[in-house]
Motif scaffolding. Structure first.
Motif, PDB file in Angstrom:
ATOM      1  N   ASN A  47       0.812  -1.210   0.000  1.00 59.80           N
ATOM      2  CA  ASN A  47       0.000   0.000   0.000  1.00 59.80           C
ATOM      3  C   ASN A  47       0.852   1.270   0.000  1.00 59.80           C
ATOM      4  N   ILE A  48       1.941   1.251   0.768  1.00 59.35           N
ATOM      5  CA  ILE A  48       2.832   2.417   0.815  1.00 59.35           C
ATOM      6  C   ILE A  48       3.435   2.683  -0.559  1.00 59.35           C
ATOM      7  N   VAL A  49       3.904   1.631  -1.208  1.00 63.25           N
ATOM      8  CA  VAL A  49       4.514   1.778  -2.532  1.00 63.25           C
ATOM      9  C   VAL A  49       3.482   2.282  -3.539  1.00 63.25           C
ATOM     10  N   PHE A  50       2.295   1.649  -3.548  1.00 64.28           N
ATOM     11  CA  PHE A  50       1.251   2.042  -4.501  1.00 64.28           C
ATOM     12  C   PHE A  50       0.805   3.489  -4.269  1.00 64.28           C
ATOM     13  N   ASN A  51       0.658   3.889  -2.997  1.00 62.38           N
ATOM     14  CA  ASN A  51       0.246   5.262  -2.703  1.00 62.38           C
ATOM     15  C   ASN A  51       1.295   6.273  -3.149  1.00 62.38           C
ATOM     16  N   TRP A  52       2.544   5.974  -2.869  1.00 60.84           N
ATOM     17  CA  TRP A  52       3.626   6.897  -3.245  1.00 60.84           C
ATOM     18  C   TRP A  52       3.662   7.102  -4.760  1.00 60.84           C
ATOM     19  N   ILE A  53       3.465   6.028  -5.496  1.00 59.12           N
ATOM     20  CA  ILE A  53       3.498   6.112  -6.960  1.00 59.12           C
ATOM     21  C   ILE A  53       2.271   6.834  -7.502  1.00 59.12           C
ATOM     22  N   LEU A  54       1.087   6.500  -6.972  1.00 60.69           N
ATOM     23  CA  LEU A  54      -0.157   6.963  -7.579  1.00 60.69           C
ATOM     24  C   LEU A  54      -0.639   8.320  -7.061  1.00 60.69           C
ATOM     25  N   VAL A  55      -0.414   8.612  -5.768  1.00 62.11           N
ATOM     26  CA  VAL A  55      -0.882   9.891  -5.225  1.00 62.11           C
ATOM     27  C   VAL A  55      -0.071  11.061  -5.780  1.00 62.11           C
ATOM     28  N   PHE A  56       1.259  10.912  -5.751  1.00 66.40           N
ATOM     29  CA  PHE A  56       2.124  12.009  -6.167  1.00 66.40           C
ATOM     30  C   PHE A  56       2.592  11.898  -7.619  1.00 66.40           C
ATOM     31  N   GLY A  57       2.392  10.729  -8.227  1.00 62.39           N
ATOM     32  CA  GLY A  57       2.780  10.561  -9.618  1.00 62.39           C
ATOM     33  C   GLY A  57       4.262  10.280  -9.773  1.00 62.39           C
ATOM     34  N   LYS A  58       4.629   9.028  -9.867  1.00 57.69           N
ATOM     35  CA  LYS A  58       6.015   8.603 -10.025  1.00 57.69           C
ATOM     36  C   LYS A  58       6.123   7.671 -11.227  1.00 57.69           C
ATOM     37  N   PHE A  59       7.333   7.558 -11.744  1.00 57.27           N
ATOM     38  CA  PHE A  59       7.617   6.655 -12.874  1.00 57.27           C
ATOM     39  C   PHE A  59       6.742   6.963 -14.086  1.00 57.27           C
ATOM     40  N   GLY A  60       6.483   8.235 -14.306  1.00 59.78           N
ATOM     41  CA  GLY A  60       5.712   8.637 -15.478  1.00 59.78           C
ATOM     42  C   GLY A  60       4.216   8.557 -15.317  1.00 59.78           C
ATOM     43  N   ILE A  61       3.737   8.091 -14.165  1.00 56.69           N
ATOM     44  CA  ILE A  61       2.292   8.015 -13.904  1.00 56.69           C
ATOM     45  C   ILE A  61       1.821   9.377 -13.389  1.00 56.69           C
ATOM     46  N   PRO A  62       0.717   9.910 -13.896  1.00 59.94           N
ATOM     47  CA  PRO A  62       0.236  11.217 -13.427  1.00 59.94           C
ATOM     48  C   PRO A  62      -0.190  11.173 -11.964  1.00 59.94           C
ATOM     49  N   ALA A  63      -0.042  12.308 -11.266  1.00 62.95           N
ATOM     50  CA  ALA A  63      -0.452  12.403  -9.865  1.00 62.95           C
ATOM     51  C   ALA A  63      -1.974  12.317  -9.778  1.00 62.95           C
ATOM     52  N   LEU A  64      -2.477  11.313  -9.089  1.00 62.09           N
ATOM     53  CA  LEU A  64      -3.923  11.066  -9.049  1.00 62.09           C
ATOM     54  C   LEU A  64      -4.580  11.559  -7.767  1.00 62.09           C
ATOM     55  N   ALA A 120      -7.805   9.848  -5.590  1.00 56.54           N
ATOM     56  CA  ALA A 120      -8.112   8.640  -6.362  1.00 56.54           C
ATOM     57  C   ALA A 120      -6.939   7.672  -6.325  1.00 56.54           C
ATOM     58  N   GLY A 121      -5.723   8.203  -6.339  1.00 54.64           N
ATOM     59  CA  GLY A 121      -4.535   7.342  -6.268  1.00 54.64           C
ATOM     60  C   GLY A 121      -4.451   6.590  -4.952  1.00 54.64           C
ATOM     61  N   ALA A 122      -4.864   7.260  -3.854  1.00 53.18           N
ATOM     62  CA  ALA A 122      -4.869   6.584  -2.550  1.00 53.18           C
ATOM     63  C   ALA A 122      -5.853   5.416  -2.555  1.00 53.18           C
ATOM     64  N   ALA A 123      -7.018   5.612  -3.173  1.00 51.07           N
ATOM     65  CA  ALA A 123      -8.025   4.549  -3.242  1.00 51.07           C
ATOM     66  C   ALA A 123      -7.547   3.387  -4.099  1.00 51.07           C
ATOM     67  N   ILE A 124      -6.961   3.705  -5.260  1.00 54.75           N
ATOM     68  CA  ILE A 124      -6.459   2.647  -6.141  1.00 54.75           C
ATOM     69  C   ILE A 124      -5.344   1.874  -5.451  1.00 54.75           C
ATOM     70  N   GLY A 125      -4.464   2.592  -4.754  1.00 51.54           N
ATOM     71  CA  GLY A 125      -3.369   1.928  -4.040  1.00 51.54           C
ATOM     72  C   GLY A 125      -3.872   0.958  -2.990  1.00 51.54           C
ATOM     73  N   SER A 126      -4.906   1.355  -2.245  1.00 43.70           N
ATOM     74  CA  SER A 126      -5.471   0.476  -1.217  1.00 43.70           C
ATOM     75  C   SER A 126      -6.137  -0.750  -1.836  1.00 43.70           C
ATOM     76  N   THR A 127      -6.804  -0.568  -2.966  1.00 40.14           N
ATOM     77  CA  THR A 127      -7.441  -1.690  -3.661  1.00 40.14           C
ATOM     78  C   THR A 127      -6.409  -2.689  -4.161  1.00 40.14           C
ATOM     79  N   LEU A 128      -5.327  -2.189  -4.722  1.00 43.27           N
ATOM     80  CA  LEU A 128      -4.254  -3.077  -5.187  1.00 43.27           C
ATOM     81  C   LEU A 128      -3.596  -3.808  -4.019  1.00 43.27           C
ATOM     82  N   ALA A 129      -3.468  -3.122  -2.880  1.00 42.65           N
ATOM     83  CA  ALA A 129      -2.901  -3.768  -1.698  1.00 42.65           C
ATOM     84  C   ALA A 129      -3.793  -4.907  -1.200  1.00 42.65           C
ATOM     85  N   GLU A 130      -5.122  -4.727  -1.306  1.00 44.18           N
ATOM     86  CA  GLU A 130      -6.055  -5.808  -0.946  1.00 44.18           C
ATOM     87  C   GLU A 130      -5.846  -7.022  -1.844  1.00 44.18           C
TER      88      GLU A 130
END
Length: 454
Positions: A181-198, A201-211
């Motif tokens: 969840n920490i990794v997914f949130n860091w990537i998706l909330v702030f936008g890392k590795f070319g992924i736009p900052a979400l 919504a990025g926090a929600a997607i990160g938690s879903t992927l962690a599940e």
């Protein structure tokens, strides 16, 4: 007795020592610490995005939690039955209950996702006064809903391992989940590795992927490490509505109780939301800090429910009172240390969740109120879980419902009518804890649960 082993079985011993209780409780505690960090991660990231996102994550998070707790309540009822069969040494039946639970919860998840997708936008617009908060909350809920399929199945794995007292498994699973969840949130909330900052919504997607990661871990671990043949997990003999009906006779009350209990939290936050964005942001942080203490308490409470059911299955209902007393003492010792440290160093704790100075200062009084409330919340929850462990989940529901009516009446008076300071609003926790402690304590002392058969 080998409580910590992978093939734990209860003997005919009518009691548990403090050491044996701890052996069951501490892996649950570690798993809850890790799971609490899921919410901490979302809040910490949102606390660095803005006040609207911080408040919206509270509304969206609790909204999702209400939905999740319907299925989780079913798993709690299943856990009680699994524990009873484990105590009776009817190990093969535990797997049968597990598979019926998974089938039911997957169907329930599909129904809930469809209904929520249709109704949530309208409902959120009606109950949240700030359009900015409502829009942000819906953005969170939209991406969290698909995670129900993973979360509900994971809940049944959790029920199986707690019910059979193989709790060490939970530790490994939770560590894997929170790191993901920490990794997914860091990537998706702030936008890392070319992924736009979400953002939210990025926090929600990160938690879903962690599940999803958590579920995959449970499946792989169970296949590789658990005696699937012994526990009836090697094959599913087919779905039978009669079996599901038996499970629901216990689980339906834990489903309703869990949903109603968290729904009152949601209503509490809706009351707070009408006081303004700052009180809502403060309450979101206090809710997450509460989770730090809550996870310690729930580790012992979950242990209490499982061991009470096991010990009754072993044919020793008269030993329940002594068991509950020992668990209560351990709970008070652990919670007092945690609450004391948080009360002594409030600013250090609050900085975990936000770096906004005025939010931190506004949160300190509410934090002190929260810590004091746990002196009542500890016996309230231990007694409640003991009542649930006896198998009389209908009575457990009625006892909590009575407490929640008192709690909501107090919230309505203090928040909606008086519109008191947010710290005063949090004294509602004292009212709830006192009511639950008295009602559940009375029922346990009455002994009316001793002949309950599940």
């Amino acid at each position: 007795m080998n409580i910590s082993g992978n093939e734990t079985a209860l003997t005919a011993a009518p009691t548990y020592s403090y050491r044996q209780i701890w052996h069951v409780a501490y892996p649950i505690l570690i798993s809850l610490v890790m799971e609490q960090m899921i919410g901490m991660t979302d809040t910490a990231f949102m606390g660095r995005v803005g006040k609207v996102e911080l408040g919206a994550s509270a509304i969206g998070g609790i909204y999702y939690m209400v939905i999740f707790m319907i299925g989780f309540g079913f798993s709690i009822g299943s856990q009680i039955i699994i524990a009873r069969r484990n105590g009776e040494r009817n190990y093969g039946e535990t797997g049968n209950i597990f598979y019926h639970g998974v089938c039911f919860l997957l169907g329930l998840a599909a129904l809930i996702v469809i209904l929520t997708e249709l109704l949530s936008p309208w409902l959120m617009g009606k109950i949240v006064s700030s359009q900015h908060v409502a829009d942000a909350a819906m953005s969170y809920v939209k991406w969290r809903l698909p995670g129900l399929f993973f979360a509900y199945t994971t809940a049944m794995f959790r029920a199986f391992y707690i019910g059979t007292t193989q709790t060490r498994t939970l530790t490994l699973n939770s560590i894997t989940m929170v790191l993901s969840n920490i990794v997914f949130n860091w990537i998706l909330v702030f936008g890392k590795f070319g992924i736009p900052a979400l953002g939210i919504a990025g926090a929600a997607i990160g938690s879903t992927l962690a599940e999803l990661v958590s579920l995959v871990f449970f499946i792989v671990y169970t296949v590789m490490k658990t005696d699937c043949r012994k526990y009836g997990l090697s094959r599913f003999g087919g779905f039978r509505f009669g079996k599901l009906k038996n499970i629901l006779s216990v689980s339906v009350w834990t489903m309703i109780q869990s949903a109603v209990s968290v729904s009152t939290w949601f209503i509490f936050f809706l009351f707070i939301e009408h006081l303004g964005e700052m009180p809502l942001a403060v309450s979101n942080i206090i809710r997450n800090v509460s989770g730090l203490i809550w996870m310690v308490l729930m580790a012992f409470a979950s242990t209490c429910s499982s061991l009470v059911s096991n010990i009754i299955g072993n044919g020793h209902p008269d030993a329940v009172r002594g068991l509950v007393t020992r668990i209560l003492k351990l709970s008070y010792a652990a919670v007092a240390v945690m609450a004391g440290l948080i009360a002594l160093f409030p600013h250090a704790v609050l900085r975990i969740y936000t770096n906004i100075p005025d939010v931190i200062e506004a949160s300190v009084p509410s934090l002190w109120v929260l810590c004091s409330a746990y002196m009542l919340t500890v016996p309230a929850n231990i007694f409640f879980q003991a009542v649930s462990g006896t198998g009389n989940t209908r009575m457990a529901f009625l006892l909590e419902l009575s407490s929640l009516v008192i709690y909501m009446a107090y919230c309505y008076l203090v928040i909606h009518i008086i519109q008191a300071n947010v710290a005063v609003c949090w004294t509602a926790e004292h009212i709830y804890g006192a009511a639950m402690m008295l009602l559940c304590g009375w029922y346990l002392l009455s002994g009316k649960w001793k002949n309950r058969v599940i």
